[in-house]
Design an enzyme around this catalytic site. Sequence first.
Site, PDB file in Angstrom:
ATOM      1  N   LYS A 159       0.829  -1.207   0.000  1.00  9.92           N
ATOM      2  CA  LYS A 159       0.000   0.000   0.000  1.00  9.92           C
ATOM      3  C   LYS A 159       0.864   1.256   0.000  1.00  9.92           C
ATOM      4  O   LYS A 159       0.572   2.213  -0.718  1.00  9.92           O
ATOM      5  CB  LYS A 159      -0.922   0.012   1.229  1.00  9.92           C
ATOM      6  N   ASP A 191      -8.659   1.552   3.612  1.00 16.61           N
ATOM      7  CA  ASP A 191      -9.114   0.199   3.917  1.00 16.61           C
ATOM      8  C   ASP A 191      -9.688  -0.338   2.619  1.00 16.61           C
ATOM      9  O   ASP A 191     -10.477   0.332   1.955  1.00 16.61           O
ATOM     10  CB  ASP A 191     -10.162   0.159   5.027  1.00 16.61           C
ATOM     11  N   ASP A 201      -3.937  -9.841  -6.158  1.00 19.76           N
ATOM     12  CA  ASP A 201      -3.665  -9.426  -7.544  1.00 19.76           C
ATOM     13  C   ASP A 201      -3.460 -10.588  -8.521  1.00 19.76           C
ATOM     14  O   ASP A 201      -3.963 -10.533  -9.647  1.00 19.76           O
ATOM     15  CB  ASP A 201      -2.454  -8.486  -7.601  1.00 19.76           C
ATOM     16  N   HIS A 217      -8.654   0.372  -7.973  1.00 14.28           N
ATOM     17  CA  HIS A 217      -9.607   0.943  -7.025  1.00 14.28           C
ATOM     18  C   HIS A 217      -8.938   2.000  -6.162  1.00 14.28           C
ATOM     19  O   HIS A 217      -9.510   3.051  -5.894  1.00 14.28           O
ATOM     20  CB  HIS A 217     -10.204  -0.163  -6.160  1.00 14.28           C
TER      21      HIS A 217
END
Length: 199
Positions: A12, A74, A159, A184
Amino acid sequence: MRLILATSNRGKVKEIKALCKDFKVIPYSELIEEFEIIEDASTFKGNALIKARAVFKVLSQKDEYKDMVVLADDSGISVDVLGGAPGIYSARYASKGASDKENLYKLIEDVKKSGAKGSPAHYTAAIAIVTKNYEYSVHGWMYGDVIAEVRGDGGFGYDPMFIPLGYDKTLGELDDDTKKNISHRAKALSLAKIILQTL
């Protein structure tokens, strides 16, 4: 502007840094010791806000961080054939503290157990921004299908089993530039950046 991330998830952090080059992005774990944040909301938005508020609360006790901006994400995957699972439990689908690989293989196994070779699915990303005076949240989605096998070794999480709508490769097989345009998280961050530029 210093943008403090309420995450230490390397995948992330890397993705958010790449998409937020206009800001100095710092994972909170570079400023203070990591601490456990209980994510017990029933939505992605709720859990993102919990994380952002928790990091803001701890850091705001130090004078040098009083005017900081904390961003939390999140996100997760929802698979139609599994009734929307794993959803908000994506990060701990195999078990609490499970690795990305353990979660991936648990999801593949559950899709196979359902009798399907694949299923429509979507990723959701909720981003929360917390400042001294305000809280904001935005969402982004990516639609496609999951397959009951691993293809590609790029990306992280689920992924290697997710094929975005309009593509024939998994996210694990697609290059980073392509993923940046369709993910996203990229969609949610593009909205978050509009907010950040007004702060």
